[in-house]
Design an enzyme around this catalytic site. Structure first.
Site, PDB file in Angstrom:
ATOM      1  CG  ASN A 132      -0.199  -0.197   2.515  1.00  0.00           C
ATOM      2  OD1 ASN A 132       0.757  -0.976   2.585  1.00  0.00           O
ATOM      3  ND2 ASN A 132      -0.610   0.504   3.545  1.00  0.00           N
ATOM      4  CB  THR A 172     -29.366  -7.792   6.426  1.00  0.00           C
ATOM      5  OG1 THR A 172     -30.255  -8.366   7.380  1.00  0.00           O
ATOM      6  CG2 THR A 172     -30.105  -7.475   5.148  1.00  0.00           C
ATOM      7  CB  CYS A 176      -5.296   2.093   7.887  1.00  0.00           C
ATOM      8  SG  CYS A 176      -6.250   1.989   6.397  1.00  0.00           S
TER       9      CYS A 176
END
Lengths: 394, 390
Positions: free
Chosen positions: A158, A246, A334
């Protein structure tokens, strides 16, 4: 030219217009629960299956995709689902006596998992990298033994853009230990660098939507049929019980649309053009500059590159560019909240004076050549200004 | 109004009142308590003889207690039941209070300031003790004058107040009774603590932060705003003045001797802070300096930085160890924010070998190249200062 010049696409990307439109339609009309018994629910279930089929094609997976692709909330969940899922499914004595293998330049989502297992007493082998960020096949060969349970190697780094030869590594790993789980975090590589899970003999692959102009909050993993994992999330039994909750239908169709955006050859060609332009312009304009990572197109992603400029601090350059609406990064977004900085730069043996001055520039399908030209111009001007304060760099 | 209501009974120190204008003091405390409760809809603050009463709905009671306990000048507080001074009602309230938590031994304490009430304090205590014993008949509860598990208090005033919990306040003097001062607030651990300590002595704050973008980031500024907001829980609202400092700071770095840059930068901060302090009617400056903590906090350095202003410089942390400062920062809740890893302007241009024993003459010499347009630069920085109301 866009008003703002966004060159931090390895952190996240702007959702492509097609993606937004596709999701808007879905929000309005495709809101049914895919598990519902009635027909509109079934339609959503089928829609998800079709998206999985498409995703499977992009990574050259074979067999039933419905059984091998699982949607997640993104890259970090995917890495956790696969690595933890595989290891936590093993008997404790097997885990205690086995070895797990990874590299020193992984994303924190992988690195922290391995550190956690290491703290629990599991033997971890951390593979070093060379100055371009590549793992040596010889090191890998030595590391993999009949005790190896799992190998995780980041497909595209990254920060450096370094792409590991996953197929060659697959041959090495599987010839030495056919029963070990071979995983790759491919979040930065997906749609930017070729991948073939069959040729690479990969058992698990982590993918993510928002790095390719898709929405945040959606990712996927490929899990080769036959590998049992312990789920992270229990509940209603969606995704064959492996990831309850879901399904994020709007995220899934947005992700699918983003994949289509990146299928265009044009996107890839411009990406390489940008990379070459940045490399050439920066090294011509500034002295004491290093373009990190490999330089040949076979070993790097065109979408992300790190540049080390001696005599400045990357973070200050970032803010100076920010004032002119040019957005770059100093590394993994991050991990900017964490204190352990510069892991990748240390791993490739970069000297501290260059490490301090490292910035990351990354592109996506919405980046224009004007963005790149303007961005590079601003970076050069600001770097020149900041070098006046060179003597104060700690 | 119902017959029975929950209130917060607030006590302020009688001793602290000596030598001060009592009424001004109490009025200021009431005003500050009102300010601290302004986010709670139901809170009503009332001044009664010797106490401040906060009427508040049950659902906001805990938030109210939190807020009032942080107001300087409050010595302690108790959530209490207020009811008409009528013995039957008091009996019921005392039993209800006793029922709140289990105990083996108890004591009834009575204060009667309404001398019209037909019983004396000891008589009321004895009577109510009997009522409680009867209520728990057969359960072996005992009255204990010293070291009882529970003390149930009854104050008989125009109304009666029943309570058994004491919550410590932070003491100090009401903010505002000692005038205003300007706090040099950085993103570090010390300066918020310095602000807290001076506010505890009744000082109303203005805060000054030096922003050196791009050397310090928007996040660094946001961190200071966050620290300021945490402080307001104790100090009440104040203004944070964000001074654009990049031009002055980079010029110092360019033209002044490297060893002296930290000191000279701090001298300019003091000058600017004093300008802002004057504009905002402050009487002093406040810094978080602690003797010997870093190179710029030796006696000579303090003299060299403090010497450029005519205002008093208050340094409440001067004799404290870092650990003591950290403990206060943890207690008041600024520590976690202070240690977030964003640079502040004191740490970006640190010379490799800083001057630790600056000679004032030499420093003045060192900054001569700055002095040609220093006044203009300071003026410009003051004019372009952004004020954020916290």
């Amino acid at each position: 030219m866009n008003q703002i010049c966004y060159l931090d696409n390895a952190a996240t990307t702007q959702p492509a217009p097609q993606v937004i439109n596709r999701m808007m339609t879905s929000f309005q009309t495709e809101y049914f629960n895919p598990s519902a018994m009635y027909e509109p629910g079934l339609k959503e279930e089928k829609r998800i299956q079709a998206c999985k089929q498409h995703l499977g094609q992009r990574i050259h997976a074979r067999g039933d995709m419905d059984q091998q692709i699982i949607y997640t909330s993104g890259g970090s969940e995917g890495d956790n689902m696969l690595i933890r899922g595989i290891l936590d499914h093993m008997r404790p004595d097997v885990l205690r006596n086995g070895t797990i293998v990874t590299t020193v330049i992984e994303h924190p989502a992988v690195r922290e998992i391995f550190q956690d297992y290491e703290n629990q007493g599991v033997h971890v082998i951390w593979l070093p990298v060379d100055q371009e960020g590549l793992v040596s096949p010889q090191d890998l060969e030595k590391a993999v033994t009949d005790k190896t349970l799992l190998v995780s190697i980041m497909g595209v780094n990254n920060e450096l853009g370094t792409a590991q030869p996953l197929e060659e590594f697959g041959r090495i790993i599987k010839s030495r230990q056919p029963n070990c789980f071979y995983h790759s975090d491919f979040v930065q590589g997906f749609m930017k660098f070729p991948i073939d899970v069959e040729k690479a003999q990969l058992d698990g692959l982590t993918l993510c939507g928002h790095k390719i102009n898709g929405p945040k909050g959606i990712g996927a993993v490929y899990l080769r049929k036959g590998w049992p994992i312990k789920p992270l999330i229990f509940g209603g039994g969606q995704e064959r019980g492996l990831r309850s909750g879901t399904e994020n239908v709007q995220g899934i169709v947005g992700f699918d649309e983003a994949v289509r955006v990146w299928e265009s050859d044009e996107v890839h060609q411009s990406m390489f053009r940008y990379r070459h332009y940045v490399e050439k312009t920066l090294t011509e304009a500034l002295d004491r500059v290093k373009i990190l990572g490999p330089h040949d197109e076979q070993s790097c992603s065109p979408a992300v590159m790190s540049v080390a400029i001696e005599g400045i601090r990357g973070e200050v350059l970032l803010h100076a560019c920010e004032a002119r609406q040019v957005y770059i990064s100093t590394g993994s977004a991050c991990s900017t909240h964490k204190k352990e900085k510069h892991q990748v730069q240390r791993a490739i043996g970069l000297s501290p004076s260059y490490t301090e001055g490292t910035i990351r520039i990354s592109f996506s399908a919405t980046t224009t050549f004007d963005d790149v030209k303007n961005g590079v111009k601003v970076i050069i001007e600001e770097a020149e200004k900041l070098r006046k304060f060179e003597k104060f760099i700690k | 109004m119902e017959n029975k209501q929950h209130v917060i009974l607030v006590r302020y120190g009688e001793i602290a009142l000596k030598g001060l204008n009592r009424h001004t003091f109490i009025d200021l405390l009431v005003k500050n308590i009102r300010g601290a409760l302004s986010h709670l809809e139901s809170a009503q603050v009332e001044k009664i003889q010797g106490r401040i009463i906060v009427h508040i709905d049950d659902h906001e009671l805990n938030q109210g207690i939190d807020a009032v306990s942080r107001v300087f000048g409050v010595v302690s507080l108790s959530p209490a039941t207020v009811l008409p001074s009528d013995m039957t009602a008091i009996e019921a309230a005392v039993v209800e209070e006793a029922d709140l938590r289990p105990f083996d031994s108890f004591k009834i304490c009575v204060k009667r300031s309404d001398k019209r009430f037909p019983m004396t304090s000891p008589e009321i205590a004895r009577h109510l003790g009997g009522v409680v014993l009867k209520h728990y008949d057969g359960q072996g509860k005992k009255v204990k004058m010293k070291g009882a598990d529970r003390e149930i208090w009854v104050e008989v005033r125009e109304s009666a107040y029943v309570y058994s919990d004491f919550i410590q306040g932070r003491g100090g003097l009401p903010v505002g009774c000692s005038g205003k001062a300007a706090l040099l607030l950085s993103g570090g651990i010390d300066s918020p603590v310095a602000g807290y300590m001076m506010a505890k002595r009744g000082v109303k704050l203005e805060a000054v932060y030096f922003h050196s973008f791009p050397f310090t980031s928007e996040r660094a500024k946001e961190k200071v705003v966050d620290l300021g907001r945490i402080l307001t829980r104790y100090t009440g609202h104040f203004d944070l003045h964000v001074v654009p400092f990049t031009d002055i700071q980079t010029k110092i770095v360019e033209v002044c001797p490297e060893r002296q840059t930290t000191i000279i930068i701090r001298r300019f901060m003091m000058r600017i802070a004093e300008e802002i302090a004057k504009k905002t009617n402050c009487l002093s400056l406040i810094t978080g300096e602690s003797l010997g903590q870093v190179a710029s906090q030796t006696q000579e350095s303090l003299a060299a930085t403090g010497g450029v202003v005519s205002m008093e410089v208050l340094r409440p942390l001067i004799g404290m160890d870092k650990q003591e400062i950290v403990e206060i920062a943890q207690d008041i809740g600024t520590f976690e924010t202070s240690i977030l890893p964003y640079e502040d302007c004191c740490t970006i241009f640190v010379p490799k070998h800083p001057e630790t024993h600056p000679n004032r003459k030499k420093i003045a010499q060192g900054e001569t190249k700055m002095m040609d347009d220093a006044e203009e630069m300071i003026q410009k920085a003051v004019e372009e200062t952004e004020t954020i109301h916290l």
